[in-house]
Write a protein that holds these residues in place. Structure first.
Motif, mmCIF file in Angstrom:
data_model
loop_
_atom_site.group_PDB
_atom_site.id
_atom_site.type_symbol
_atom_site.label_atom_id
_atom_site.label_comp_id
_atom_site.label_asym_id
_atom_site.label_seq_id
_atom_site.Cartn_x
_atom_site.Cartn_y
_atom_site.Cartn_z
ATOM 1 N N HIS A 275 0.695 -1.131 0.004
ATOM 2 C CA HIS A 275 -0.073 -0.083 0.024
ATOM 3 C C HIS A 275 0.855 1.290 -0.045
ATOM 4 C CE1 HIS A 275 -3.591 -2.531 0.877
ATOM 5 N NE2 HIS A 275 -2.756 -3.176 1.597
ATOM 6 N N MET A 276 1.849 1.123 -0.906
ATOM 7 C CA MET A 276 2.613 2.504 -0.859
ATOM 8 C C MET A 276 2.040 3.556 -1.396
ATOM 9 S SD MET A 276 6.447 0.901 -1.985
ATOM 10 C CE MET A 276 5.688 -0.205 -2.860
ATOM 11 N N PRO A 277 2.225 4.642 -1.217
ATOM 12 C CA PRO A 277 1.253 5.923 -1.775
ATOM 13 C C PRO A 277 1.848 6.086 -3.258
ATOM 14 C CG PRO A 277 3.054 6.737 -0.192
ATOM 15 C CD PRO A 277 3.110 5.238 -0.022
ATOM 16 N N CYS A 278 0.976 6.489 -3.960
ATOM 17 C CA CYS A 278 1.000 7.075 -5.406
ATOM 18 C C CYS A 278 0.726 8.546 -5.457
ATOM 19 C CB CYS A 278 0.041 5.944 -6.186
ATOM 20 S SG CYS A 278 0.528 4.338 -6.388
ATOM 21 N N ALA A 279 1.789 9.112 -5.509
ATOM 22 C CA ALA A 279 1.454 10.919 -5.560
ATOM 23 C C ALA A 279 3.083 11.413 -5.621
ATOM 24 C CB ALA A 279 0.996 11.173 -4.452
ATOM 25 N N GLY A 280 2.882 12.477 -6.036
ATOM 26 C CA GLY A 280 3.947 13.209 -6.231
ATOM 27 C C GLY A 280 4.379 13.840 -7.844
ATOM 28 N N ASP A 281 5.305 14.610 -7.804
ATOM 29 C CA ASP A 281 5.603 15.278 -9.169
ATOM 30 C C ASP A 281 6.812 14.513 -9.765
ATOM 31 O OD1 ASP A 281 3.838 17.290 -9.115
ATOM 32 O OD2 ASP A 281 5.240 18.570 -8.112
ATOM 33 N N THR A 282 6.555 13.439 -10.637
ATOM 34 C CA THR A 282 7.635 12.635 -11.188
ATOM 35 C C THR A 282 7.995 12.941 -12.550
ATOM 36 O OG1 THR A 282 7.989 10.206 -11.903
ATOM 37 C CG2 THR A 282 5.636 10.963 -11.842
#
Length: 418
Positions: free
Chosen positions: A233-240
């Motif tokens: 359940h690692m987060p999926c978010a951010g500016d990649t």
């Protein structure tokens, strides 16, 4: 994630929605209407990674991405009635352009729903390929929901960017060409977003007469398929940098296929993605977007994992904003020590900057910019901070300059990148 060697093709479940025959049929259907991009060995990247690296240049497709393959395969299987009414998709990226280009070429009306905050250049490019662009919502999910509403209202055919057997079969033609051109390939290293490309490539790999391992790659910020197949359940978010594979929820069809067919999934950092984009431009003289460089990033980040292997890497897209590309290249120069910003404490008196510049001259290091700061510092009123941007040959050359400045009595620090 530990490597999980999957069963032989004969032991695979018979219920998978895409077969090698589907991929071969797709290739026969589309091959005269797309670019058969080259698969070429990179001697320099092979030396860097310890593997024999073959690159598939899908960034040379007309719309600069492999997405044309699945879009075209889908369009060519539509009924006459569906063609007459037209197709619709939700996308702000390569799928939009690939679908719009081939739909227009085939005389099929296309509508692409994009979020309102989509960069203007992407809207203009998609419209330039003949699509009717509708801007709706502030997120992809909102655009997607609106596209499904328009689909029902207007009787259009929705073309999913990855979770469709026709899209997957079309994507798989990439692997078919790679193995036909280079039968020695024993490992595919493939970016994963929604999972369409790797599902198609793994279908081919499992049916090939010789063993081909299939390794997927996701950005650390968006480990959605890794989560799905591993129950994490690692987060999926951010500016990649790899926005083309920044998918929060992978497909249902593709998740099933990845579980059955893919051996391993690796996660790569933003720094590795930046390094891969930069190296591909410097070494191969080819422009690749962050998602397209993910496979190469995995080889750079995990060289021991692929040492001695013959690896096929798909450069799946080349649509990167030019300003972003410039930033990536400059950051890479900074990390390698060829570009630096030094912060030097000086006395506010005549000749201070001249004396510092003499040290730069003695070390043969080029000064690019100079920034004086007298007011907003923690120094006494007679002190000042000078930031000097400079260009060196390499890290060792830069280190000699810093040593010379400190030996001359100047308090010197390097402004580091994240």
């Amino acid at each position: 994630m530990a490597t999980q060697i999957k069963p032989a093709a004969s032991a695979l479940p018979a219920t998978l929605p895409v077969s090698i025959d589907d991929v071969r049929a797709a290739h026969a259907r589309i091959s005269d209407q797309i670019v058969r991009t080259p698969t070429l060995v990179s001697r320099t990247l092979s030396d860097l990674t310890g593997a024999t690296v073959f690159l598939k240049f899908e960034n040379l497709q007309f719309t600069a991405a492999y997405k044309e393959r699945g879009a075209l395969n889908t369009l060519l299987q539509l009924s006459d009635a569906a063609r007459a009414k037209g197709v619709i998709a939700a996308s702000a990226g390569n799928h939009a352009q690939g679908l719009a280009f081939h739909a227009t070429r085939l005389g099929i009306p296309s509508t692409i729903v994009m979020p309102r905050n989509t960069p203007t250049v992407k809207v203009v490019q998609t419209e330039g390929h003949g699509a009717n662009v509708v801007l709706e919502g502030d997120t992809f999910d909102a655009a997607y929901a609106h596209a499904r509403v328009l689909e029902a209202e207007r009787g259009l055919t929705f073309v999913h960017p990855f979770d469709d057997s026709r899209i997957i079969a079309g994507a798989g033609t990439t692997a078919l060409e790679m193995l036909e051109d280079v039968p020695a390939i024993d490992t595919f290293v493939t970016p994963i977003g929604g999972g369409g490309l790797i599902s198609g490539m793994a279908t081919v790999a499992r049916a090939w007469p010789t063993p081909v391992e299939v390794v997927g790659v996701e950005a650390e910020l968006f480990p959605s398929m890794y989560n799905r197949v591993n129950g994490t359940h690692m987060p999926c978010a951010g500016d990649t940098l790899a926005e083309g594979i920044a998918v929060k929820e992978p497909g249902g069809i593709t998740s099933t296929m990845v579980r059955a067919l893919v051996d391993d999934i690796l996660l790569v950092s933003e720094r590795s993605l930046e390094e891969a984009v930069s190296l591909l431009l410097q070494i191969e003289k080819t422009v690749v977007e962050g998602a397209g460089a993910a496979g190469m990033a995995a080889l750079l980040a995990h060289p021991g994992r692929f040492a001695g292997r013959t690896v096929g890497v798909v450069l799946c897209g080349g649509n990167i904003d030019t300003r972003l590309l410039a930033n990536v290249l400059l950051r890479d120069l900074a990390r390698s020590g060829r570009l630096a910003r030094l912060r030097i404490r000086l006395q506010d008196q005549p000749g201070a900057l001249f004396n510092v510049a003499r040290i730069f001259d003695a070390q043969r290091i080029n000064i690019i910019e100079v920034y004086h700061q007298r007011v907003f510092t923690t120094l006494p009123a007679k002190g000042l901070i000078t930031d000097i941007e400079c260009e060196a040959r390499d890290r060792a050359h830069l280190d000699r300059l810093v040593a010379a400045l400190r030996e001359a009595g100047y308090e010197t620090t390097t402004v580091e990148l994240a």
